[in-house]
Design a protein around this motif. Sequence first.
Motif, PDB file in Angstrom:
ATOM      1  N   ARG A   1       0.936  -0.703   0.279  1.00 47.77           N
ATOM      2  CA  ARG A   1      -0.180   0.314  -0.401  1.00 47.77           C
ATOM      3  C   ARG A   1       0.823   1.381   0.269  1.00 47.77           C
TER       4      ARG A   1
ATOM      5  N   LYS B   1       0.036  -0.177  -5.934  1.00 49.05           N
ATOM      6  CA  LYS B   1      -1.265   0.349  -4.870  1.00 49.05           C
ATOM      7  C   LYS B   1      -2.540  -0.006  -6.782  1.00 49.05           C
TER       8      LYS B   1
ATOM      9  N   PRO C   1      -5.846   0.981  -8.468  1.00 55.70           N
ATOM     10  CA  PRO C   1      -6.758   1.764  -7.775  1.00 55.70           C
ATOM     11  C   PRO C   1      -8.533   0.565  -7.811  1.00 55.70           C
ATOM     12  N   GLY C   2      -8.613   1.358  -7.046  1.00 60.05           N
ATOM     13  CA  GLY C   2     -10.446   1.040  -7.547  1.00 60.05           C
ATOM     14  C   GLY C   2     -11.118   1.449  -8.708  1.00 60.05           C
TER      15      GLY C   2
ATOM     16  N   SER D   1     -14.904   1.147 -11.233  1.00 59.99           N
ATOM     17  CA  SER D   1     -16.397   0.376 -11.190  1.00 59.99           C
ATOM     18  C   SER D   1     -16.793   0.196 -13.059  1.00 59.99           C
TER      19      SER D   1
ATOM     20  N   SER E   1     -18.572  -3.116  -8.482  1.00 60.20           N
ATOM     21  CA  SER E   1     -17.174  -1.876  -7.581  1.00 60.20           C
ATOM     22  C   SER E   1     -15.914  -2.731  -7.259  1.00 60.20           C
TER      23      SER E   1
ATOM     24  N   TYR F   1     -12.126  -3.233  -5.726  1.00 63.84           N
ATOM     25  CA  TYR F   1     -11.863  -3.382  -4.970  1.00 63.84           C
ATOM     26  C   TYR F   1     -10.263  -3.874  -4.278  1.00 63.84           C
TER      27      TYR F   1
ATOM     28  N   SER G   1      -6.626  -3.853  -3.889  1.00 64.67           N
ATOM     29  CA  SER G   1      -5.970  -3.712  -3.273  1.00 64.67           C
ATOM     30  C   SER G   1      -6.842  -4.305  -1.772  1.00 64.67           C
ATOM     31  N   GLU G   2      -7.931  -4.441  -1.402  1.00 68.97           N
ATOM     32  CA  GLU G   2      -8.556  -5.445  -0.475  1.00 68.97           C
ATOM     33  C   GLU G   2      -9.208  -6.199  -0.688  1.00 68.97           C
TER      34      GLU G   2
ATOM     35  N   ARG H   1     -11.511  -7.322  -2.611  1.00 69.61           N
ATOM     36  CA  ARG H   1     -12.949  -7.200  -2.626  1.00 69.61           C
ATOM     37  C   ARG H   1     -13.526  -6.900  -3.991  1.00 69.61           C
ATOM     38  N   ILE H   2     -14.760  -7.560  -3.974  1.00 67.20           N
ATOM     39  CA  ILE H   2     -15.886  -7.230  -5.494  1.00 67.20           C
ATOM     40  C   ILE H   2     -17.044  -6.665  -4.674  1.00 67.20           C
TER      41      ILE H   2
ATOM     42  N   GLU I   1     -20.737 -10.022  -2.103  1.00 67.93           N
ATOM     43  CA  GLU I   1     -19.792  -9.662  -2.531  1.00 67.93           C
ATOM     44  C   GLU I   1     -19.850 -10.615  -3.460  1.00 67.93           C
TER      45      GLU I   1
END
Length: 222
Positions: free
Chosen positions: A117, A123, A125-126, A128, A133, A135, A137-138, A140-141, A148
């Motif tokens: 990070r 890192k 970017p998030g 759409s 959405s 993410y 780095s996390e 997660r979608i 999710e």
Amino acid sequence: MRVLLVEDDELLGDAVKMHVHRQGHAVDWALSLAAAGENLQVTGYDLVLLDLRLPDGNGLDILKSLRSRRDETPVIIMTAHDQVSERIAGLNAGADDYLIKPVDLGELQARIHAVSRRYGTHKLPGLSVNGLSIYPSERRITDAGGEEITLSSREWAVLDRLIARKKAIISKAQIEEALYEFGAEVESNTVEVYVSRLRRKLGKNAIETVRGVGYRISSDAH
């Protein structure tokens, strides 16, 4: 991420490699300075996990070599020698973090995440796409309703490579490099299989095929 693990302790190395791989990263494991140098000559890495006391020399030589050619690849030193002078030497040589053995795998995971990070180039970017959405780095979608969507580690590896250069066309060879560690078998249709899986989960228009050239994330992604 693609990670180079430089560690001559086979028991520890196997545990670290397995743990990092389970977090969704490709891992190449070198047991000596010479092997690490060969790996660094033929591929680029997003992170190096570096032991200092190796059978053919000091791991600091690798770190100094990277920094001397202005290679800013993040490096986390792992060593059994908890001496302030060694930590200072490692940090002064350009290390990004320092862990004392025995390494707690949970702490290692946190340090890897923190180092990733810290660097803009590492890192992602998030964005759409198709009402989703994403993410990176996390890891997660979520869809429009907040549900999710789960991806496997290799599906994330493909998606990461596409997101990192979302306006560029990514070749099949570039995606294969993101997918596999050295020594892993590369089948001719592997990239197509993972792109197909991503389209089923993210929508068929999420990834565009540029015939004869490669793939790119949807031009509608933002």
